[in-house]
Design an enzyme around this catalytic site. Structure first.
Site, PDB file in Angstrom:
ATOM      1  N   GLU A 263       1.643  -1.088   2.450  1.00  0.00           N
ATOM      2  CA  GLU A 263       2.607  -2.037   1.904  1.00  0.00           C
ATOM      3  C   GLU A 263       2.616  -3.341   2.680  1.00  0.00           C
ATOM      4  OE1 GLU A 263       5.929   1.220   0.483  1.00  0.00           O
ATOM      5  OE2 GLU A 263       5.971   0.505   2.548  1.00  0.00           O
TER       6      GLU A 263
ATOM      7  N   ASP B 296      11.525   7.197   0.619  1.00  0.00           N
ATOM      8  CA  ASP B 296      11.249   5.767   0.702  1.00  0.00           C
ATOM      9  C   ASP B 296      10.008   5.340  -0.080  1.00  0.00           C
ATOM     10  OD1 ASP B 296       9.338   6.875   2.246  1.00  0.00           O
ATOM     11  OD2 ASP B 296       9.751   5.717   4.032  1.00  0.00           O
TER      12      ASP B 296
END
Lengths: 359, 359
Positions: free
Chosen positions: B76, B247
């Site tokens: 990410e 998450d």
């Protein structure tokens, strides 16, 4: 230079394992590598990696770059991934920087392993971006420029100019250049550098003069605004336009009428629609994706009279290719430092223990 | 360690100017800095920066993180910017890494100047992410946990566990912990580390046992799947749940029924809807944004019987705060190296000349 390249270690504390280190290519090492290989050969090598990756376009996880715009410029993240590697580039574009002694564009990038997420390369990409942008332009021009092109006009003689020239000589054999920039000092700089590289260079007093007799027109200016570097009357039939500078919202270089007369080739339409020359056109105006020309799925130039336009904005896969290319060269040349970027505790769950034991 | 910190330069070639260098905080220097300040004090300092930035939430250029998912994990990029600085973090999450001797999560980040796009800090963020995640949890809990909380249950005793404990002691005075992990070795590791830090620790044989008598429940497990670390019957009234592990898409920790009984607080709804526990709920299920509790615009905990849930996924502004905090500490401590990351030609337009002169 810094002595990271010595890989020197102090003796009095536990040393990180090899897992903790990421190969790092500094600006100095990038220049060493490019100069050792030769800039033109480096661009040719890069071009081969870019072509190989464009040909397998559909294998990539692609996204338009993530841009953060501010009054004076933009900061962008450009990620791309295949099944094996993930790459991204950080790049800024601040046209006013030049006047304050800073680079308009600076960049660095990272290549990682998709399997475990660990970076395998951190590298400067200011120099590398200049090289890959030029390589991409020449790869496109090889498919789109008229047969037997001999002369290229270059409007905008900034940091990208010489790299474009080298790429077009390496891939298309272009050795005659006609330069123009609104700042004569920029043209003088490029003329000096390019003559030293063996080009036949003409400095021109206007864009109009520069395009005379050119089969290829490269526009590469930096202002963040709608500009008209080329007007419609300057572009004759059969020309290939390599438009580099229009690369963010509100920044274009060509008069809209030129676009309407051209067959337009782009990298990644979702990004080019926002950033390229075609932001001046309807969102459904037909464009051709460059990768499809490379695979042979669609034709490039179809006849001698056609105006072809490569509306280049720079896409993440080009950086991915450049990162792959550099990693392979790094392995050959050893021109890198080892950077202590990753925590590597003995027990991966015991990050805290690593911290307290370091005290 | 490498001797970049010596700032040693060789004498026989032109040296890059200071513009070329970016301060770099290696893992070693990060640990030095944290240990010099003290981990708990470091977390308290971080928490103050995070609170300050959450209170000016509306000043930020925000975007959900840009994730590249693969079979085994995710990579990410997390950017955020205000008018002065731009920051981003690179972070991976690969649950299987731990079994192969790698960290589940590694990270690094960059802070830049918005005015010219130049990076002003490159830092390891594996250790720093652990610290900022813990700081954010404690900042939230201070607003949401029941008055007089004394005991925290911690389910999942991996790399994040000890940092959470320190943060909750620093900000809420929690010193009694009840640990559980499906792997007893993880619990033994955390018990050892936490007792050495002066906590009163109970190792438990089940999640059910761990939550007994706890006013705060922290869940922090790593599996990339829908798991049920907490079932509905385990959560009594008045409890605050600090849910860290859910998450990414397809990764949750709590039974859906718990969510329906809770007042849910989140960082940035567009990201949490995709990644958090609330991916189990309707997309319009009411949630409260944590920053609004911090500014006082909306209440946090309203009564002693309410179940509060901080559905934490980690947001870019927390990393931005952490980068700001580290840059300020770097200036004080000098614990950094100078990295030759940026090309800096004498004439910004003469990048090519810089390259040829280096040959």
């Amino acid at each position: 230079m810094t002595t990271l390249s010595d890989h020197t270690l102090s003796g009095d504390r536990p040393q990180p394992s090899d897992l903790a280190y990421v190969p790092f290519v500094s600006v100095e090492n990038m220049m060493r590598m490019v100069n050792a290989i030769g800039a033109e050969a480096f661009i040719s090598g890069l071009a081969a990696y870019i072509e190989a990756d464009f040909r397998r376009w559909e294998e990539f996880d692609k996204t338009p770059r993530v841009a953060s715009h501010s009054r004076d410029g933009v900061i962008e993240l450009m990620p791309a991934a295949d099944a094996e590697n993930y790459g991204f580039k950080y790049v800024n574009g601040h046209p006013k920087n030049m006047r304050e002694g800073y680079q308009t564009v600076t960049a660095f990038g990272v290549l990682s392993s998709v399997a475990n997420g660990y970076p395998v390369l951190l590298t400067e990409m200011t120099v590398l971006t200049a090289l890959r942008t030029a390589a991409t332009s020449a790869v496109a021009a090889r498919l789109l420029a008229p047969q037997g092109s001999e002369v290229m006009a270059m409007i905008g003689n900034g940091a990208q100019c010489e790299f474009q020239a080298l790429a077009f000589r390496a891939l298309l054999g272009i050795s005659r250049l006609r330069l123009y920039d609104i700042d004569p000092a920029a043209t003088a700089k490029a003329l000096r550098n390019l003559e030293a590289q063996g080009f036949e260079v003409t400095a021109c007093k206007s864009g109009q003069e520069a395009v005379e007799g050119a089969q290829i027109i490269t526009t590469c200016t930096a202002d963040k605004q709608y500009a008209t570097i080329l007007t419609d009357n300057m572009v004759g039939e059969g020309v290939h336009i390599n438009a580099i500078g229009g690369d963010c919202p509100g920044k274009t270089e060509l008069h809209r009428d030129i676009l309407l007369r051209s067959e337009i080739f782009v990298e990644y339409p979702p990004q080019t629609r926002i950033e390229g020359e075609i932001q001046q056109l309807d969102p459904d105006h037909a464009v051709t994706e460059l990768w499809q020309v490379m695979t042979g799925a669609v034709p490039g130039r179809r006849d001698a009279k056609q105006i072809t336009l490569f509306d280049s904005v720079g896409f993440a896969i080009e950086d991915f290719s450049a990162l792959r290319f550099v990693l392979d060269r790094v392995k050959e040349t050893g021109h890198f430092d080892k950077l202590d970027l990753l925590a590597d505790p003995d027990d991966p769950r015991d990050l805290f223990g690593m911290l307290t034991r370091a005290a």
